[in-house]
Design a protein around this motif. Structure first.
Motif, PDB file in Angstrom:
ATOM      1  N   LEU A 288       0.860  -1.163  -0.200  1.00  0.00           N
ATOM      2  CA  LEU A 288      -0.102   0.230  -0.312  1.00  0.00           C
ATOM      3  C   LEU A 288       0.721   1.100   0.028  1.00  0.00           C
ATOM      4  CD1 LEU A 288      -2.428   1.010   0.362  1.00  0.00           C
ATOM      5  CD2 LEU A 288      -1.777   1.323   3.117  1.00  0.00           C
ATOM      6  N   MET A 289       2.034   1.256   0.733  1.00  0.00           N
ATOM      7  CA  MET A 289       2.436   2.572   1.068  1.00  0.00           C
ATOM      8  C   MET A 289       3.289   2.917  -0.562  1.00  0.00           C
ATOM      9  SD  MET A 289       1.323   2.951   3.836  1.00  0.00           S
ATOM     10  CE  MET A 289       2.086   4.863   3.795  1.00  0.00           C
ATOM     11  N   GLN A 290       3.372   1.636  -0.873  1.00  0.00           N
ATOM     12  CA  GLN A 290       4.801   1.849  -1.773  1.00  0.00           C
ATOM     13  C   GLN A 290       3.968   2.202  -3.200  1.00  0.00           C
ATOM     14  OE1 GLN A 290       7.970  -1.014  -2.998  1.00  0.00           O
ATOM     15  NE2 GLN A 290       7.579  -2.268  -1.324  1.00  0.00           N
ATOM     16  N   GLN A 291       2.570   1.373  -3.608  1.00  0.00           N
ATOM     17  CA  GLN A 291       1.958   1.736  -4.814  1.00  0.00           C
ATOM     18  C   GLN A 291       0.746   2.970  -5.076  1.00  0.00           C
ATOM     19  OE1 GLN A 291       1.600   0.334  -7.943  1.00  0.00           O
ATOM     20  NE2 GLN A 291       4.229  -1.496  -6.446  1.00  0.00           N
ATOM     21  N   VAL A 292       0.585   3.126  -3.585  1.00  0.00           N
ATOM     22  CA  VAL A 292      -0.370   4.518  -3.646  1.00  0.00           C
ATOM     23  C   VAL A 292       0.171   5.229  -2.444  1.00  0.00           C
ATOM     24  CG1 VAL A 292      -2.722   4.802  -2.300  1.00  0.00           C
ATOM     25  CG2 VAL A 292      -2.449   2.505  -2.942  1.00  0.00           C
ATOM     26  N   TYR A 293       0.677   5.401  -1.839  1.00  0.00           N
ATOM     27  CA  TYR A 293       1.612   6.388  -1.342  1.00  0.00           C
ATOM     28  C   TYR A 293       3.268   6.857  -1.781  1.00  0.00           C
ATOM     29  CZ  TYR A 293      -1.850   7.029   1.878  1.00  0.00           C
ATOM     30  OH  TYR A 293      -3.618   6.908   2.753  1.00  0.00           O
ATOM     31  N   HIS A 294       3.929   5.760  -2.705  1.00  0.00           N
ATOM     32  CA  HIS A 294       5.208   6.230  -3.208  1.00  0.00           C
ATOM     33  C   HIS A 294       6.084   6.332  -2.338  1.00  0.00           C
ATOM     34  CE1 HIS A 294       2.276   6.696  -6.799  1.00  0.00           C
ATOM     35  NE2 HIS A 294       1.573   7.629  -6.130  1.00  0.00           N
ATOM     36  N   LEU A 295       6.117   5.214  -1.366  1.00  0.00           N
ATOM     37  CA  LEU A 295       7.392   5.501  -0.521  1.00  0.00           C
ATOM     38  C   LEU A 295       8.291   4.206  -1.388  1.00  0.00           C
ATOM     39  CD1 LEU A 295       5.704   5.770   2.826  1.00  0.00           C
ATOM     40  CD2 LEU A 295       6.880   7.524   1.204  1.00  0.00           C
ATOM     41  N   ARG A 296       9.539   4.518  -0.563  1.00  0.00           N
ATOM     42  CA  ARG A 296      10.632   3.603  -1.022  1.00  0.00           C
ATOM     43  C   ARG A 296      10.490   2.480   0.129  1.00  0.00           C
ATOM     44  NH1 ARG A 296      16.076   6.223   1.057  1.00  0.00           N
ATOM     45  NH2 ARG A 296      17.192   3.873   0.294  1.00  0.00           N
ATOM     46  N   PRO A 297      11.062   1.346  -0.686  1.00  0.00           N
ATOM     47  CA  PRO A 297      10.400  -0.034  -0.450  1.00  0.00           C
ATOM     48  C   PRO A 297      11.197   0.274   1.320  1.00  0.00           C
ATOM     49  CG  PRO A 297      12.241  -0.293  -2.197  1.00  0.00           C
ATOM     50  CD  PRO A 297      11.621   1.122  -2.342  1.00  0.00           C
ATOM     51  N   LEU A 298      12.535   0.614   1.840  1.00  0.00           N
ATOM     52  CA  LEU A 298      12.290   0.332   3.213  1.00  0.00           C
ATOM     53  C   LEU A 298      11.510   1.333   4.056  1.00  0.00           C
ATOM     54  CD1 LEU A 298      14.880  -0.243   5.001  1.00  0.00           C
ATOM     55  CD2 LEU A 298      16.146   1.872   4.844  1.00  0.00           C
ATOM     56  N   HIS A 299      10.860   2.399   4.044  1.00  0.00           N
ATOM     57  CA  HIS A 299      10.326   2.888   4.258  1.00  0.00           C
ATOM     58  C   HIS A 299       8.643   2.778   4.906  1.00  0.00           C
ATOM     59  CE1 HIS A 299      12.600   6.556   3.153  1.00  0.00           C
ATOM     60  NE2 HIS A 299      13.828   6.106   4.373  1.00  0.00           N
ATOM     61  N   ALA A 300       8.614   2.404   2.995  1.00  0.00           N
ATOM     62  CA  ALA A 300       7.774   1.213   3.694  1.00  0.00           C
ATOM     63  C   ALA A 300       6.642   0.236   4.283  1.00  0.00           C
ATOM     64  CB  ALA A 300       7.241   0.662   1.967  1.00  0.00           C
ATOM     65  N   GLY A 301       8.506  -0.438   4.235  1.00  0.00           N
ATOM     66  CA  GLY A 301       8.584  -1.947   5.074  1.00  0.00           C
ATOM     67  C   GLY A 301       8.515  -1.372   6.680  1.00  0.00           C
ATOM     68  N   TYR A 302       8.966  -0.142   7.172  1.00  0.00           N
ATOM     69  CA  TYR A 302       8.656   0.352   8.398  1.00  0.00           C
ATOM     70  C   TYR A 302       7.561   1.022   9.118  1.00  0.00           C
ATOM     71  CZ  TYR A 302      14.039  -0.451  10.183  1.00  0.00           C
ATOM     72  OH  TYR A 302      15.132  -1.030  10.617  1.00  0.00           O
TER      73      TYR A 302
END
Length: 467
Positions: A288-302
């Motif tokens: 969700l955070m990568q595809q919708v909010y366009h965060l980097r994978p590391l940030h999305a994982g946290y």
């Protein structure tokens, strides 16, 4: 009033450190391996088995946790704990040296067996070795181990992955396992009385293992119909294990573990719904955070770790609650979960990422508030003679909830249109569908929490002595 430093006083320090290290081993491994898996498949291949590395670890964990009671009965706490550490050590070393994916799958199951056995015995020993007042403080410390692993594990795994030395992620625990095993051998209580060798419950543990394998297979089958059929079969197998166990003189679970008319059965239902709920929420957060909010994978994982942060904060803040405050927490935690799940569902795609993160933290606070007090309450309400079985089987029940929650979330997302080709709109629609079902689970959990307290009336304070 007791404080966290009391866990280290009066000779408790070695036992407290041993139990904390055992939980840390299991927790750190989960987050480390999830981070390095892309590097693993890039090196030794087997991408088609990617998901099975975690799934077989979970199967091994459930089987190991379910084996806790029989092994402790046969060998005593000290020897069974050292055996668990040895299995985890052997599995870790074998994983680090695995030349092919097929070998890694087998060794992960062994490692999972040792990890599950460690966690289940830790819970049983918390029930046996700590007073009711100190028990919650120890449970809060255990929760802190999970939060620390959630924060440190991905970063440490990332370092191993980026250095091209993924095998180090399996070997980094080896010194901790050695220390843990030495402490367990020296400081855990010996067996009291003569050990009783009972036939190992292969039938019931086999049914549990087969049920979890069906859950794992559900995520790999084509089409929602086959996946739902696999989940239904898994439910039948797990239910069969509980039914057979209820009639057996040497049990893996408390006698009324599956009855919603008994406090222990309702409590176990709450453990399942709680695990299902937090797994269903977090499993798609990175996507969700990568595809919708366009965060980097590391940030999305946290972002997926934020729920664990709230969970730990609740454990530490509310660990001193007892009596009426404990009962309010058992209902208040689910109530907070219901409210925040509704906010999360309504805010998907609309709330900015920091606000969404704040919602996850508060939701985790509700989960943690329920968890620590529910565990302590369940231990306290255990039937005479079933105290160790009740405490030791809690990890098994919780892990079953995690397995079913992950699989169910995947089926719902697939039914909502999520496929190999993903875009922001598809991901948003799928996650909304998952969270809508989770909202129903949250409401059910609130009803069950209310029922639990109705089954166990509050104790009235004793009247002051006359005179």
């Amino acid at each position: 009033m007791a404080g966290f430093t009391d866990l280290l006083r009066d000779g408790r320090a070695p036992v407290t450190v041993t139990l904390a290290l055992g939980i840390a081993l299991h927790a750190m491994d989960v987050f480390l391996v999830a981070t390095v898996m892309p590097s693993v498949v890039a090196d030794i291949g087997g991408v088609r088995f990617y998901a099975w590395v975690s799934m077989l670890y979970m199967v091994g964990s459930i089987v190991g946790a379910a084996s806790c009671g029989p092994l402790r009965t046969a060998y005593g706490s000290r020897h069974a704990y050292v055996l668990a550490g040895g299995l985890f050590l052997a599995g870790s070393l074998a994983c680090a040296g695995a030349p092919r994916m097929e070998v890694l799958l087998v060794t992960r199951a062994v490692q999972g067996f040792g990890g599950g056995l460690i966690v289940a015995q830790s819970m049983a020993l918390v029930s046996e070795l700590y007073t009711a007042e100190l028990r919650k403080l120890m449970l809060a410390s255990i929760s802190g181990m999970w939060a620390a692993a959630a924060l440190v594990g991905p970063a440490l795994g990332g370092l191993f992955a980026e250095s091209g030395f993924w095998r180090g992620a399996f070997g980094v625990n080896v010194p901790i396992i050695a220390l843990f095993s030495v402490l367990a051998a020296r400081h855990l209580p010996r067996a009291t009385g003569q050990a009783t060798r009972q036939p190992f419950p292969l039938d019931r543990i086999g049914l549990l293992g087969a049920g979890v394998l069906c859950v794992a297979a559900a995520g790999q089958l084509p089409g929602p119909a086959l996946r739902l059929a696999a989940l239904a079969l898994a439910l039948v197998l797990v239910s069969g294990a509980f039914a057979r166990d209820r009639r057996h003189p040497v049990r893996l679970f408390p006698r009324r573990a599956a009855s919603l008319r008994a406090p222990v059965g309702v409590a176990y239902g709450l453990f399942v719904t709680s695990s299902l709920l937090h797994t269903g929420i977090t499993v798609f957060v990175p996507l969700l955070m990568q595809q919708v909010y366009h965060l980097r994978p590391l940030h999305a994982g946290y972002f997926a770790s934020l729920l664990a942060v709230g969970w730990t904060a609740a454990s530490l803040i509310t660990a001193h609650w007892h009596g009426a405050a404990e009962r309010r927490a058992i209902v208040g935690g689910p109530l907070l979960i219901v409210v925040m799940t509704a906010v999360l569902l309504a805010g998907l795609g609309a709330l900015p990422a920091p606000w969404l993160g704040a919602v996850l933290v508060v939701l985790g606070f509700g989960v943690g508030t329920l968890s620590i007090h529910l565990i302590a309450f369940t231990m306290q309400q255990a039937s005479p003679g079933e105290e160790s079985i009740t405490a030791g089987s809690i990890p098994t029940v919780r892990t079953l909830g995690i397995a079913f929650g992950s699989a169910l979330a995947g089926v719902i997302a697939t039914l909502a249109g999520l496929s190999a080709q993903v875009d922001a709109a598809l991901v948003l629609r799928a996650v909304r569908a998952v969270y809508a079902v989770i909202a129903v689970v949250a409401a059910l959990q609130l009803v069950m929490a209310w029922r639990l307290l109705r089954l166990v009336p509050a104790r009235r304070p004793s009247p002051p002595p006359a005179g």
